[in-house]
Design a protein around this motif. Structure first.
Motif, PDB file in Angstrom:
ATOM      1  N   ASP A 167       0.709  -1.191  -0.105  1.00 37.77           N
ATOM      2  CA  ASP A 167       0.096  -0.053  -0.118  1.00 37.77           C
ATOM      3  C   ASP A 167       0.612   1.358  -0.131  1.00 37.77           C
ATOM      4  N   ARG A 168       1.581   1.409   0.902  1.00 32.67           N
ATOM      5  CA  ARG A 168       2.584   2.726   1.177  1.00 32.67           C
ATOM      6  C   ARG A 168       3.379   2.876  -0.054  1.00 32.67           C
ATOM      7  N   THR A 169       4.195   1.568  -0.168  1.00 31.56           N
ATOM      8  CA  THR A 169       5.162   1.338  -1.192  1.00 31.56           C
ATOM      9  C   THR A 169       4.327   1.652  -2.618  1.00 31.56           C
ATOM     10  N   GLY A 170       3.207   1.167  -2.858  1.00 29.47           N
ATOM     11  CA  GLY A 170       2.693   1.131  -4.097  1.00 29.47           C
ATOM     12  C   GLY A 170       2.178   2.719  -4.380  1.00 29.47           C
ATOM     13  N   PHE A 171       2.085   3.516  -3.338  1.00 28.22           N
ATOM     14  CA  PHE A 171       1.633   4.966  -3.709  1.00 28.22           C
ATOM     15  C   PHE A 171       2.905   5.766  -4.026  1.00 28.22           C
ATOM     16  N   PHE A 172       3.891   5.503  -3.423  1.00 22.09           N
ATOM     17  CA  PHE A 172       5.248   6.304  -3.842  1.00 22.09           C
ATOM     18  C   PHE A 172       5.715   5.614  -5.204  1.00 22.09           C
ATOM     19  N   ALA A 173       5.476   4.329  -5.557  1.00 23.38           N
ATOM     20  CA  ALA A 173       5.754   4.072  -6.839  1.00 23.38           C
ATOM     21  C   ALA A 173       5.063   4.628  -8.088  1.00 23.38           C
ATOM     22  N   MET A 174       3.700   4.865  -7.638  1.00 26.09           N
ATOM     23  CA  MET A 174       2.640   5.381  -8.346  1.00 26.09           C
ATOM     24  C   MET A 174       3.039   6.926  -8.813  1.00 26.09           C
ATOM     25  N   VAL A 175       3.464   7.719  -7.949  1.00 27.75           N
ATOM     26  CA  VAL A 175       3.606   9.032  -7.983  1.00 27.75           C
ATOM     27  C   VAL A 175       5.053   9.325  -8.950  1.00 27.75           C
ATOM     28  N   LEU A 176       6.029   8.179  -8.570  1.00 25.80           N
ATOM     29  CA  LEU A 176       7.165   8.280  -9.401  1.00 25.80           C
ATOM     30  C   LEU A 176       6.817   7.878 -10.924  1.00 25.80           C
ATOM     31  N   GLU A 177       5.995   6.881 -11.242  1.00 26.53           N
ATOM     32  CA  GLU A 177       5.767   6.464 -12.515  1.00 26.53           C
ATOM     33  C   GLU A 177       4.759   7.558 -13.080  1.00 26.53           C
ATOM     34  N   ALA A 178       3.829   8.099 -12.403  1.00 30.58           N
ATOM     35  CA  ALA A 178       3.188   9.186 -12.926  1.00 30.58           C
ATOM     36  C   ALA A 178       3.690  10.452 -13.508  1.00 30.58           C
ATOM     37  N   LEU A 179       4.825  10.838 -12.558  1.00 31.38           N
ATOM     38  CA  LEU A 179       5.828  11.944 -13.134  1.00 31.38           C
ATOM     39  C   LEU A 179       6.261  11.851 -14.230  1.00 31.38           C
ATOM     40  N   THR A 180       7.056  10.792 -14.688  1.00 33.14           N
ATOM     41  CA  THR A 180       7.622  10.345 -15.817  1.00 33.14           C
ATOM     42  C   THR A 180       6.771  10.048 -17.001  1.00 33.14           C
ATOM     43  N   GLY A 181       5.404  10.318 -16.874  1.00 34.95           N
ATOM     44  CA  GLY A 181       4.521   9.927 -18.099  1.00 34.95           C
ATOM     45  C   GLY A 181       4.005   8.805 -18.142  1.00 34.95           C
ATOM     46  N   CYS A 182       4.155   7.815 -17.215  1.00 36.48           N
ATOM     47  CA  CYS A 182       3.658   6.320 -17.358  1.00 36.48           C
ATOM     48  C   CYS A 182       2.200   6.266 -17.494  1.00 36.48           C
ATOM     49  N   THR A 183       1.583   5.240 -18.311  1.00 35.14           N
ATOM     50  CA  THR A 183       0.133   5.185 -18.384  1.00 35.14           C
ATOM     51  C   THR A 183      -0.754   4.781 -17.212  1.00 35.14           C
ATOM     52  N   LEU A 184      -1.969   5.168 -17.317  1.00 30.73           N
ATOM     53  CA  LEU A 184      -2.695   4.580 -16.197  1.00 30.73           C
ATOM     54  C   LEU A 184      -2.642   3.019 -16.007  1.00 30.73           C
ATOM     55  N   GLU A 185      -2.484   2.275 -17.238  1.00 31.46           N
ATOM     56  CA  GLU A 185      -2.560   0.956 -17.249  1.00 31.46           C
ATOM     57  C   GLU A 185      -1.473   0.616 -16.457  1.00 31.46           C
ATOM     58  N   ASP A 186      -0.309   1.125 -16.902  1.00 30.34           N
ATOM     59  CA  ASP A 186       0.935   0.614 -16.079  1.00 30.34           C
ATOM     60  C   ASP A 186       1.044   0.760 -14.821  1.00 30.34           C
ATOM     61  N   LEU A 187       0.630   1.908 -14.275  1.00 28.18           N
ATOM     62  CA  LEU A 187       0.469   2.296 -12.713  1.00 28.18           C
ATOM     63  C   LEU A 187      -0.430   1.073 -12.159  1.00 28.18           C
ATOM     64  N   VAL A 188      -1.515   0.801 -12.743  1.00 29.31           N
ATOM     65  CA  VAL A 188      -2.423  -0.357 -12.187  1.00 29.31           C
ATOM     66  C   VAL A 188      -1.672  -1.432 -12.211  1.00 29.31           C
ATOM     67  N   ALA A 189      -1.054  -2.097 -13.259  1.00 25.11           N
ATOM     68  CA  ALA A 189      -0.472  -3.414 -13.467  1.00 25.11           C
ATOM     69  C   ALA A 189       0.784  -3.270 -12.402  1.00 25.11           C
ATOM     70  N   ASP A 190       1.741  -2.308 -12.318  1.00 28.95           N
ATOM     71  CA  ASP A 190       2.763  -2.437 -11.175  1.00 28.95           C
ATOM     72  C   ASP A 190       2.021  -2.523  -9.821  1.00 28.95           C
ATOM     73  N   ALA A 191       1.139  -1.872  -9.433  1.00 28.14           N
ATOM     74  CA  ALA A 191       0.629  -1.919  -8.203  1.00 28.14           C
ATOM     75  C   ALA A 191      -0.068  -3.277  -7.935  1.00 28.14           C
ATOM     76  N   MET A 192      -0.717  -3.854  -9.132  1.00 24.90           N
ATOM     77  CA  MET A 192      -1.549  -5.260  -8.722  1.00 24.90           C
ATOM     78  C   MET A 192      -0.426  -6.439  -8.877  1.00 24.90           C
ATOM     79  N   LEU A 193       0.930  -6.199  -9.549  1.00 24.86           N
ATOM     80  CA  LEU A 193       1.465  -7.211  -9.591  1.00 24.86           C
ATOM     81  C   LEU A 193       1.801  -7.694  -7.961  1.00 24.86           C
ATOM     82  N   THR A 194       1.822  -6.887  -6.857  1.00 25.72           N
ATOM     83  CA  THR A 194       1.941  -7.211  -5.723  1.00 25.72           C
ATOM     84  C   THR A 194       1.043  -8.416  -5.286  1.00 25.72           C
TER      85      THR A 194
END
Length: 297
Positions: free
Chosen positions: A175-202
């Protein structure tokens, strides 16, 4: 919270016999660029995420040992813990010292204790409460979230160069780690699909939940947890607006898809705004983005 626990009963967590104790996924350990198309936006060997490399209580069955061993394999030079107070960290490290003759994390921790300047400390810890994802990320823990990102900027600036990997974790790296990863991924222009996929891999790593083998559970977990985090990045004025939301009745997925559907992929713009609103300045945001995206020298 209770609905989530019903969906992922800890008793169903995969064991090392099922996964393989030396498997990266057993410790939920990964370079965030290994998922989807994230590598198009973030360079490899920058940001790693995973479970705690020292908290045996939060990660039984030696997951902590596996995470610690991969820190050494990948030459991680900086570690951020998001889940524990300084007092808890000290006790964990004493326990680690008693259990292991060789601990990479313990070495980082001891080096940090000996350093006077924060940017020279390879180990940084803060405690973001367990109710973190239900109360609105920056609303209750805004200063701590800001301080973590500021530490990242100071640390990567001090190390001089893009190829100095940083590992961030909470207990399970979910959860906490997932949020920080999302911010970094979003900042660099990653897609919504990528944010969800990385988080859900956990959830695949821990509970074998995926679109293929349990789509209904996958979609429910994504809506309960992942889209809340993404909405926290997209919403304007998160510090004041998020704490007012009744997350148990709020359809975060529908709201996120409506925003993206109306305005396109504005995740990078919103992540910059989010970081600015919680207290980073423009130079710090640019430094963080450049470190994630820069080519090797």
């Amino acid at each position: 919270y209770h609905k989530t626990r019903e969906l992922i009963d800890v008793a169903t967590k995969l064991t090392y016999e099922e996964v393989g104790k030396d498997n990266l996924s057993y410790a939920n350990f990964r370079d965030i660029t290994t998922v989807g198309t994230i590598s198009k936006h973030i360079k490899a060997n920058r940001a790693f995420r995973g479970s705690s490399p020292f908290n045996r209580k939060g990660n039984p069955d030696e997951r902590d040992y596996v995470a610690d061993s991969y820190l050494k394999v990948y030459g991680i030079e900086s570690e951020v813990s998001l889940a524990n107070t300084p007092e808890e960290i000290e006790e964990f490290m004493k326990d680690v010292g008693r259990r292991r003759l060789d601990s990479y994390t313990l070495d980082l921790y001891e080096k940090s204790k000996a350093e006077a300047e924060e940017e020279n400390k390879p180990f940084y810890a803060t405690c973001l409460g367990g109710d973190y994802y239900t109360t609105g990320i920056p609303g209750k823990h805004g200063d701590a979230v800001k301080d973590v990102f500021k530490y990242m900027v100071k640390r990567i600036t001090k190390l001089e160069g893009p190829s100095n990997p940083l590992y961030f974790h909470c207990n399970e790296g979910k959860d906490r780690t997932g949020f920080f990863a999302m911010v970094l991924e979003a900042l660099t222009g990653c897609t919504l699909e990528d944010l969800v996929a990385d988080a859900m891999l956990t959830f695949k790593n821990y509970y074998n939940v995926s679109v293929v083998n349990n789509k209904e559970k996958y979609d429910t977990l994504a809506n309960l947890l992942i889209y809340r985090h993404i909405y926290s990045i997209l919403v304007d004025d998160p510090v004041n607006s998020l704490p007012k939301i009744n997350w148990y009745e709020f359809d975060a997925k529908a709201q996120v898809e409506k925003i993206i559907g109306s305005f396109g992929n504005i995740l990078s713009e919103c992540a910059q705004r989010y970081l600015f609103q919680i207290g980073l300045n423009e130079d710090e945001i640019r430094t963080l983005n450049a470190w994630l995206t820069a080519e090797e020298n």
